[in-house]
Design an enzyme around this catalytic site. Structure first.
Site, PDB file in Angstrom:
ATOM      1  N   LYS A  53       1.215  -1.314  -0.021  1.00 27.20           N
ATOM      2  CA  LYS A  53      -0.027   0.218  -0.137  1.00 27.20           C
ATOM      3  C   LYS A  53       0.799   1.328   0.171  1.00 27.20           C
ATOM      4  CE  LYS A  53      -4.465  -1.402   1.613  1.00 27.20           C
ATOM      5  NZ  LYS A  53      -4.691  -2.875   1.887  1.00 27.20           N
ATOM      6  N   GLU A  83      -9.479   6.635   3.763  1.00 27.37           N
ATOM      7  CA  GLU A  83     -10.648   5.469   4.426  1.00 27.37           C
ATOM      8  C   GLU A  83     -10.289   4.573   4.516  1.00 27.37           C
ATOM      9  OE1 GLU A  83     -10.932   3.342   1.445  1.00 27.37           O
ATOM     10  OE2 GLU A  83     -10.970   5.799   1.645  1.00 27.37           O
ATOM     11  N   SER A 115       2.111  -9.724  -1.291  1.00 27.32           N
ATOM     12  CA  SER A 115       1.592  -8.438  -0.725  1.00 27.32           C
ATOM     13  C   SER A 115       1.703  -7.979   1.199  1.00 27.32           C
ATOM     14  CB  SER A 115      -0.257  -8.356  -0.784  1.00 27.32           C
ATOM     15  OG  SER A 115      -1.394  -8.747  -0.575  1.00 27.32           O
TER      16      SER A 115
END
Ligand SMILES: *Cc1c(COP(=O)(O)O)cnc(C)c1O
Length: 405
Positions: free
Chosen positions: A98, A120, A387
């Site tokens: 991310k 969010e 990930s």
């Protein structure tokens, strides 16, 4: 008149933000200008070598790129088939892919003169990555989070606050991710002049699915170079988990034109494919519009969004990124799902055989990737995108295994 979408991945989405019949811009009129300004600013930045150089610098120095492509020797022996490689996005700062996107969007916001960031978060991973880049660049940061998620992920709430973010609890609806997204959109409408909304996956209205994808394409670019250097060939199969779809599309993108490489996305099968028990949009979903984009959505016959469930919070969302829907229709990317119980078993297996605690999200890719490796031949290669790291998940694993900590 409908125009057939081009087959060249580089030409997608269309200028209107469509991947074939998916995607688009389904937002209140008050946000249309903000989104078109954002799209315009992004396209200029994308083509500006100075922006790309700045991004590469921070990806290296702050995030820790390039990440390793790791040969999983003991997993390979265990499965007895194809050689298994793991792309180690779990080694990045804040523990998952991310940060690639959070960094890219923070730099873009700074370039646009926006000093306030909103985001969010569901599980808190995107919130933590956003809080980290805001601290680094001295940007004000407000993160919306459902009240239920705040309780479940209190450690991530504390992490964000330590890095100076304000975390606002959302009491509406089911008090989870979908409700936090609504609240973030409301904030953006009100404060759009000085505020940028860092969306965390390849979802939502155009230009987000394109922009988030592009910021993650580095995963696949590195993978291709590293595997060519190591094996002198392309992989036979690549596997990634799919929540909104950002790590998967970033991992796959560089290989979309390599017809010999099979690409497989893995959704959350939860407790099984029954209403309310899973988050596999391609198994139980159908076409609809949610939070800005037309795509596959888990909904009831009246179009109300269904409850979803997955052992992994990061895959627990009712919509899938529109680009995935497009490549599924074209048969270029295949989709599978993994269920909670298999995920828990594979988490333990990978921890024990490789000394790596995988994120529960990534473990979905591992479940399917290991299955495929067993079925393929020894001279074949499977690459699985790891990930994120699973340290965030150990309390939950302990609970599920009835271990007292
Ligand atoms: C958030 C998250 C995901 C799911 O998001 P995508 O946009 O589908 O990539 C997957 N893995 C990890 C580790 C995450 O934190």
């Amino acid at each position: 008149m409908a125009v057939a979408a081009p087959a060249d991945p580089a030409l997608l989405p269309s200028p209107s933000g469509h991947f074939g019949r998916y995607g688009g811009v389904f937002v209140p009129e008050t946000l249309m200008t903000a989104l078109s300004d954002l799209g315009a600013a992004y396209e200029v930045a994308r083509d500006d070598p100075a922006f790309q150089a700045e991004l590469s610098h921070h990806l290296k120095e702050f995030a820790g790129r390039p990440t390793e492509l790791y040969f999983a020797e003991r997993l390979t022996a265990h499965c007895g088939g194809a050689r298994i490689y793991l792309k180690r996005e779990d080694l990045l700062h804040t523990g998952a892919h991310k940060i690639n996107n959070a960094l890219g969007q923070a730099l873009l916001a700074r370039r646009m003169g926006k000093k306030r960031i909103i985001a969010e978060t569901g599980a808190g991973q995107h919130g933590v990555a956003t809080a980290a880049v805001c601290a680094k660049f001295g940007l004000e940061c407000v993160v919306y989070m459902g009240a239920v998620d705040m309780e479940r992920q209190s450690l991530n709430v504390f992490r964000m606050r330590l890095m100076g973010a304000e975390v606002r609890g959302v009491e509406a609806g089911q008090k989870t991710l979908k409700d936090a997204v609504n609240e973030a959109m409301r904030d953006w409408v009100t404060n759009v002049r000085g505020t940028h909304y860092i969306l965390g996956s390849a979802l939502g209205a155009h230009p987000y699915p394109m922009m988030v994808r592009d910021f993650h394409r580095v995963i696949g670019r590195e993978t291709k170079q590293q595997l060519l250097a190591r094996e002198g060939r392309l992989p036979d199969e690549m596997v990634a988990c799919v929540g909104g779809g950002s790590n998967a599309i970033g991992f796959f993108f560089e290989f979309l034109n390599d017809d010999g490489v099979r690409l497989i996305g893995v959704e959350a099968g939860g407790r099984g494919i029954r209403r309310g028990e899973h988050a596999a949009r391609f198994e139980g979903g159908r076409l609809g519009v949610l939070q800005g984009s037309k795509t596959y959505i888990l909904q009831d016959p009246d179009g109300q969004i269904e409850l979803t469930h997955s052992v992994s919070a990061g895959l627990d969302y009712a919509a899938i990124g529109p680009e995935h829907a497009y490549y599924r229709d074209r048969g270029r990317i295949d989709y599978a799902y993994a269920c909670d119980d298999e995920v828990i078993k594979t988490f333990q297996l990978v921890s024990r055989l490789e000394g790596i605690l995988p994120a529960l999200e990534s473990t979905h890719a591992l479940v399917h990737g290991l299955k495929r490796a067993s079925e393929l031949k020894k001279d074949q290669v499977v690459v699985i995108n790891l990930s994120g790291r699973g340290d965030k998940d150990v309390n939950q694993i302990a609970r599920m295994l009835n271990v007292a900590l």
